[in-house]
Design an enzyme around this catalytic site. Structure first.
Site, PDB file in Angstrom:
ATOM      1  N   SER A   8       0.889  -0.862  -0.508  1.00 17.71           N
ATOM      2  CA  SER A   8       0.075  -0.043  -0.045  1.00 17.71           C
ATOM      3  C   SER A   8       1.382   1.605   0.648  1.00 17.71           C
ATOM      4  O   SER A   8       1.546   1.317   1.100  1.00 17.71           O
ATOM      5  CB  SER A   8      -0.978   0.337   0.668  1.00 17.71           C
ATOM      6  OG  SER A   8      -1.232   1.100   1.548  1.00 17.71           O
ATOM      7  N   HIS A  31      -0.642  -1.271  -4.317  1.00 18.13           N
ATOM      8  CA  HIS A  31      -2.564  -0.967  -3.365  1.00 18.13           C
ATOM      9  C   HIS A  31      -2.558   1.121  -3.513  1.00 18.13           C
ATOM     10  O   HIS A  31      -1.901   1.281  -3.166  1.00 18.13           O
ATOM     11  CB  HIS A  31      -2.380  -0.901  -2.396  1.00 18.13           C
ATOM     12  CG  HIS A  31      -3.341  -1.683  -1.377  1.00 18.13           C
ATOM     13  ND1 HIS A  31      -4.501  -2.415  -1.795  1.00 18.13           N
ATOM     14  CD2 HIS A  31      -4.056  -0.879  -1.109  1.00 18.13           C
ATOM     15  CE1 HIS A  31      -5.856  -1.977  -1.172  1.00 18.13           C
ATOM     16  NE2 HIS A  31      -5.473  -0.981  -0.236  1.00 18.13           N
ATOM     17  N   ASP A  33      -4.788   3.119  -1.629  1.00 12.38           N
ATOM     18  CA  ASP A  33      -5.769   3.945  -1.439  1.00 12.38           C
ATOM     19  C   ASP A  33      -6.452   4.673  -1.001  1.00 12.38           C
ATOM     20  O   ASP A  33      -6.063   5.920  -0.978  1.00 12.38           O
ATOM     21  CB  ASP A  33      -5.783   3.740   0.223  1.00 12.38           C
ATOM     22  CG  ASP A  33      -5.025   2.000   0.272  1.00 12.38           C
ATOM     23  OD1 ASP A  33      -5.952   1.386   0.486  1.00 12.38           O
ATOM     24  OD2 ASP A  33      -3.960   1.542   1.656  1.00 12.38           O
ATOM     25  N   MET A  35      -9.542   7.601  -0.490  1.00  9.51           N
ATOM     26  CA  MET A  35     -10.108   7.953   0.944  1.00  9.51           C
ATOM     27  C   MET A  35     -11.124   9.272   0.755  1.00  9.51           C
ATOM     28  O   MET A  35     -10.538  10.074   0.747  1.00  9.51           O
ATOM     29  CB  MET A  35      -9.644   7.837   2.242  1.00  9.51           C
ATOM     30  CG  MET A  35      -8.900   6.200   2.391  1.00  9.51           C
ATOM     31  SD  MET A  35      -8.398   6.734   3.874  1.00  9.51           S
ATOM     32  CE  MET A  35      -6.719   5.228   4.037  1.00  9.51           C
ATOM     33  N   HIS A  64      -8.161   0.118  -4.043  1.00  9.96           N
ATOM     34  CA  HIS A  64      -9.140   0.735  -2.906  1.00  9.96           C
ATOM     35  C   HIS A  64      -9.667   1.944  -3.384  1.00  9.96           C
ATOM     36  O   HIS A  64      -9.274   2.540  -2.020  1.00  9.96           O
ATOM     37  CB  HIS A  64      -8.672  -0.519  -1.505  1.00  9.96           C
ATOM     38  CG  HIS A  64      -9.219  -0.448  -0.647  1.00  9.96           C
ATOM     39  ND1 HIS A  64      -8.734  -0.295   0.914  1.00  9.96           N
ATOM     40  CD2 HIS A  64     -10.762  -0.626  -0.326  1.00  9.96           C
ATOM     41  CE1 HIS A  64      -9.484  -0.590   1.489  1.00  9.96           C
ATOM     42  NE2 HIS A  64     -11.277  -1.063   1.451  1.00  9.96           N
ATOM     43  N   MET A  66     -12.050   3.676  -1.137  1.00 11.80           N
ATOM     44  CA  MET A  66     -12.706   3.714   0.839  1.00 11.80           C
ATOM     45  C   MET A  66     -13.643   5.097   0.658  1.00 11.80           C
ATOM     46  O   MET A  66     -13.850   6.260   1.372  1.00 11.80           O
ATOM     47  CB  MET A  66     -12.078   4.309   2.082  1.00 11.80           C
ATOM     48  CG  MET A  66     -11.427   2.183   1.843  1.00 11.80           C
ATOM     49  SD  MET A  66      -9.704   2.571   2.989  1.00 11.80           S
ATOM     50  CE  MET A  66      -8.549   2.864   2.084  1.00 11.80           C
ATOM     51  N   MET A 135     -10.932  -6.824   5.074  1.00  7.02           N
ATOM     52  CA  MET A 135     -10.909  -5.617   5.940  1.00  7.02           C
ATOM     53  C   MET A 135      -9.873  -6.519   7.162  1.00  7.02           C
ATOM     54  O   MET A 135     -11.098  -6.698   7.597  1.00  7.02           O
ATOM     55  CB  MET A 135     -11.217  -4.447   6.371  1.00  7.02           C
ATOM     56  CG  MET A 135     -11.589  -3.697   4.778  1.00  7.02           C
ATOM     57  SD  MET A 135      -9.944  -3.511   4.056  1.00  7.02           S
ATOM     58  CE  MET A 135      -9.192  -2.142   5.332  1.00  7.02           C
ATOM     59  N   GLY A 140      -9.108   3.456   7.073  1.00  9.91           N
ATOM     60  CA  GLY A 140      -8.393   5.200   7.374  1.00  9.91           C
ATOM     61  C   GLY A 140      -7.338   5.335   7.585  1.00  9.91           C
ATOM     62  O   GLY A 140      -7.275   6.272   7.415  1.00  9.91           O
ATOM     63  N   PHE A 141      -6.732   4.089   7.984  1.00  8.70           N
ATOM     64  CA  PHE A 141      -5.300   4.480   8.785  1.00  8.70           C
ATOM     65  C   PHE A 141      -4.408   3.604   8.281  1.00  8.70           C
ATOM     66  O   PHE A 141      -4.770   2.261   8.139  1.00  8.70           O
ATOM     67  CB  PHE A 141      -5.432   4.587  10.044  1.00  8.70           C
ATOM     68  CG  PHE A 141      -6.386   6.329   9.801  1.00  8.70           C
ATOM     69  CD1 PHE A 141      -5.795   7.793   9.511  1.00  8.70           C
ATOM     70  CD2 PHE A 141      -7.608   6.270  10.349  1.00  8.70           C
ATOM     71  CE1 PHE A 141      -6.521   8.300  10.110  1.00  8.70           C
ATOM     72  CE2 PHE A 141      -8.531   6.504  10.550  1.00  8.70           C
ATOM     73  CZ  PHE A 141      -8.242   8.798  10.359  1.00  8.70           C
ATOM     74  N   ASP A 173      -6.206  -7.143   3.226  1.00  5.38           N
ATOM     75  CA  ASP A 173      -5.599  -5.247   4.068  1.00  5.38           C
ATOM     76  C   ASP A 173      -5.759  -4.852   5.184  1.00  5.38           C
ATOM     77  O   ASP A 173      -6.608  -4.878   6.212  1.00  5.38           O
ATOM     78  CB  ASP A 173      -6.574  -4.582   2.981  1.00  5.38           C
ATOM     79  CG  ASP A 173      -6.229  -3.309   2.999  1.00  5.38           C
ATOM     80  OD1 ASP A 173      -4.734  -2.800   3.885  1.00  5.38           O
ATOM     81  OD2 ASP A 173      -6.827  -2.483   2.385  1.00  5.38           O
ATOM     82  N   GLY A 175      -2.938  -4.210   8.913  1.00  2.08           N
ATOM     83  CA  GLY A 175      -2.014  -4.606   9.572  1.00  2.08           C
ATOM     84  C   GLY A 175      -1.227  -6.272   8.961  1.00  2.08           C
ATOM     85  O   GLY A 175      -0.396  -7.530  10.175  1.00  2.08           O
ATOM     86  N   GLY A 195       0.911  -1.947   3.795  1.00  2.00           N
ATOM     87  CA  GLY A 195       1.763  -0.663   3.689  1.00  2.00           C
ATOM     88  C   GLY A 195       2.656  -0.714   5.350  1.00  2.00           C
ATOM     89  O   GLY A 195       4.044  -0.313   4.047  1.00  2.00           O
ATOM     90  N   SER A 196       2.979  -0.541   5.694  1.00  2.00           N
ATOM     91  CA  SER A 196       3.925   0.331   6.979  1.00  2.00           C
ATOM     92  C   SER A 196       4.284  -1.257   7.024  1.00  2.00           C
ATOM     93  O   SER A 196       5.963  -0.457   6.815  1.00  2.00           O
ATOM     94  CB  SER A 196       3.333   0.478   8.391  1.00  2.00           C
ATOM     95  OG  SER A 196       2.255  -0.560   9.244  1.00  2.00           O
TER      96      SER A 196
HETATM   97  C1  DX5 Z   1      -6.190   1.521   5.019  1.00  2.00           C
HETATM   98  C2  DX5 Z   1      -5.747   0.726   4.116  1.00  2.00           C
HETATM   99  C3  DX5 Z   1      -5.199   0.476   4.094  1.00  2.00           C
HETATM  100  C4  DX5 Z   1      -3.250   0.603   4.174  1.00  2.00           C
HETATM  101  C5  DX5 Z   1      -2.861  -0.172   5.531  1.00  2.00           C
HETATM  102  O1  DX5 Z   1      -7.974   1.595   5.464  1.00  2.00           O
HETATM  103  O2  DX5 Z   1      -6.763   0.352   3.450  1.00  2.00           O
HETATM  104  O3  DX5 Z   1      -4.104  -0.414   2.188  1.00  2.00           O
HETATM  105  O4  DX5 Z   1      -2.634   1.714   3.590  1.00  2.00           O
HETATM  106  O5  DX5 Z   1      -1.988  -0.023   5.892  1.00  2.00           O
HETATM  107  P1  DX5 Z   1      -1.171  -1.461   7.137  1.00  2.00           P
HETATM  108  O6  DX5 Z   1      -0.477  -2.584   5.925  1.00  2.00           O
HETATM  109  O7  DX5 Z   1       0.391  -1.004   7.877  1.00  2.00           O
HETATM  110  O8  DX5 Z   1      -2.159  -1.719   8.119  1.00  2.00           O
HETATM  111 ZN    ZN Z   2      -6.651  -0.309   1.792  1.00  2.00          ZN
END
Ligand code: DX5
Ligand code: ZN
Length: 220
Positions: A8, A31, A33, A35, A64, A66, A135, A140-141, A173, A175, A195-196
């Protein structure tokens, strides 16, 4: 079915997106995101920026959405060339019509479920989509912790896919890291957003490879 990794770019540097897309060139998808600050309490990027990302990305985009009103917006992401476009089931008015429209425009059609949305009401929609996104955090984050309680939902979804004999991808998606990806793979996921975990790694290509190897070693 071998595991697919979709880092992400929410965890990338938004002033250096082209550079940061280059860092994940060994992944399967990027990916993205989107929002809108209505469907989720955060705001990222929209169509014009995604169109530019599409033009410079070394790998296909996994968008994705949102956002509210995906029935109106999602086809436009397919029109700018996104390989996969995922809308939220909770936000779509006519998910089957929308999925058919996305496929007609040449994209893979994805449908996402928030953590509190069960898969059972959507079992009859699965044959109309290419990917189900379960999910594993509240959307959102980035950087939130994996919700273990989603594992049974992944298992139930995988079982339904088998019973209907579908060629449907199951994406997770939120964690996802080297400490959670094995359990998600065992439960039946085959597409992994991170992502992280990816952008926080010192060696990004090595992290992508490690995640892919772990997922493949624990395939359903
Ligand atoms: C959250 C996003 C994810 C986010 C995942 O709403 O949809 O794609 O980037 O981030 P991590 O992998 O850090 O949980
Ligand atoms: Zn996502």
């Amino acid at each position: 079915m071998s595991a697919l990794i979709s880092p992400s770019i929410l965890s990338a540097d938004f002033t250096n997106l082209e550079r940061d897309l280059g860092k994940i060139a060994s992944a399967d998808y990027a990916h993205v995101d989107v929002m809108d600050n209505h469907f989720v309490p955060n705001l990222t990027i929209g169509l014009p920026v995604v169109e530019r990302i599409q033009q410079v990305s070394p790998i296909p985009l996994d968008v994705h959405l949102m956002i509210d009103n995906p029935d109106l917006w999602a086809p436009q992401y397919a029109e700018v060339g996104a390989a996969s476009v995922t809308f939220h089931a909770e936000a779509a008015t006519a998910p089957i019509r929308l999925a058919r429209e996305l496929r007609r425009l040449g994209a893979r059609a994805g449908m996402a479920l928030r953590p509190a949305t069960p898969v059972e009401p959507f079992l009859d929609v699965l044959s109309e989509i290419d990917m189900l996104l379960i999910m594993t955090v509240e959307p959102g984050f980035g950087g939130q912790s994996f919700i273990e309680g989603m594992l049974p939902k992944i298992q139930r979804a995988r079982k339904a896919v088998g019973q209907q004999d579908l060629d449907l991808w199951i994406q997770v998606d939120g964690g996802i890291s080297s400490s959670t990806i094995s359990r998600a793979a065992e439960a039946g996921a085959n597409v992994f957003v991170a992502g992280s975990a990816v952008y926080g790694a010192d060696d990004i290509p090595a992290e992508i490879e490690a995640l892919r190897d772990l997922a493949n070693a624990h395939q359903h």
